[in-house]
Design an enzyme around this catalytic site. Sequence first.
Site, PDB file in Angstrom:
ATOM      1  CG  ASN A 129      50.706  48.645  26.423  1.00 38.49           C
ATOM      2  OD1 ASN A 129      49.581  49.015  26.083  1.00 38.49           O
ATOM      3  ND2 ASN A 129      50.933  48.001  27.562  1.00 38.49           N
ATOM      4  CB  CYS A 135      46.014  47.515  29.121  1.00 39.79           C
ATOM      5  SG  CYS A 135      47.497  48.502  29.344  1.00 39.79           S
ATOM      6  CG  HIS A 152      46.535  44.955  25.644  1.00 41.05           C
ATOM      7  ND1 HIS A 152      46.631  46.234  25.154  1.00 41.05           N
ATOM      8  CD2 HIS A 152      47.349  44.909  26.727  1.00 41.05           C
ATOM      9  CE1 HIS A 152      47.464  46.927  25.910  1.00 41.05           C
ATOM     10  NE2 HIS A 152      47.918  46.146  26.870  1.00 41.05           N
TER      11      HIS A 152
END
Length: 323
Positions: free
Chosen positions: A280, A114, A250
């Site tokens: 996500n 990520c 993020h």
Amino acid sequence: MARRSFIRGTGSYLPTKVLTNDDLSKMVDTSHEWIVERTGIHQRHIAAEGEMTSDIATAAARDALAAAGLTPADLDLIVLGTTTPDQTFPATATAVQAKLGMTGGAAFDVQAVCSGFLFALSTADSMLKQGLFNTAVVIGAETFTRLLDWSDRGTCVLFGDGGGAVVLQAEEWDGAEDEGVITHHIRTDGTKSDLLYVDGGVSSTGTIGHVRMEGNRVFRHAVANISAAIQAVLDDTGLTIEDIDWFVPHQANKRILDAVAKKMNIHEDKVIITVDQHANTSAASIPLALNHAVRTGRAKKGDLILSEAMGGGFSWGASLFRL
Ligand code: UT7
């Protein structure tokens, strides 16, 4: 005079197919209400059969190049943050290079899950500043849903597919220090890898594996590490939270964003949130959110942007740049 990188354009791409929370509630024991309350996610996009990470990355790169008024012939570097490569090798970035019709320069992948976009951005920025290349496209792209165990409600509701990109160009610069790409803070801690990982791999099981996560523990580390990274880039520059125009984080979980904003005294109106729309998307989520902020007219030329991320590894970091 010193070389400095500047963002010339942003772009993104999301696959057409949308999977809603209600769709998921027919697959696992979950509900739209639980997912929205615990994560802020309403839907995620899923790559079509045969649609690969390189296709998503190429579409995002083309969109960013168009926004920059440049073509693939202007590029001499591609850095792609991804955890879901088309093949084990070669690097997916080389497939993007071929699909763009770019014959020179260099293309490679960066794997920091990520945090992949920030690791890719800092790598490209360093290479541009060093004079190794002049014009780069930095991409975050994933087909992350292909790593999911669709029977594990603790993970399968959280992720989606997509891609985003920025075009960076180096310039000789003798202007202010807080223009263009300003600084980065990049860290990892390999002792925490068992809290978020994939239970497969080329040299371990010979399989692709599935995402495994202790969500609750990752959540707590995420808030602490992200806050520390934000503080580090502010300390590095002498800028304050009040100087920042937009936080482009993020997009893992809206509750993480709320917790970081509260801890760091960031006004909620300054936080760009897109996790509701695409869940996500790992390395893709920052450039997706950034492009959203630019295309909706919120983030404008001259605005100071702070991005942050935390993911498997653990890996985490923050980047500070002016559009
Ligand atoms: O980007 C990479 C980094 N990853 C992250 O940042 C993710 C970080 N973690 C999170 O976002 C959150 O921890 C989750 C969204 C994964 C989970 O939220 P939580 O508030 O930490 O819930 P929990 O794991 O403590 O679980 C609470 C309850 C449990 O049931 P019991 O044991 O209390 O009966 C879970 O089994 O919620 C249950 N649960 C679900 N219920 C309905 C877990 N997943 C689901 C689900 N639907 N999808």
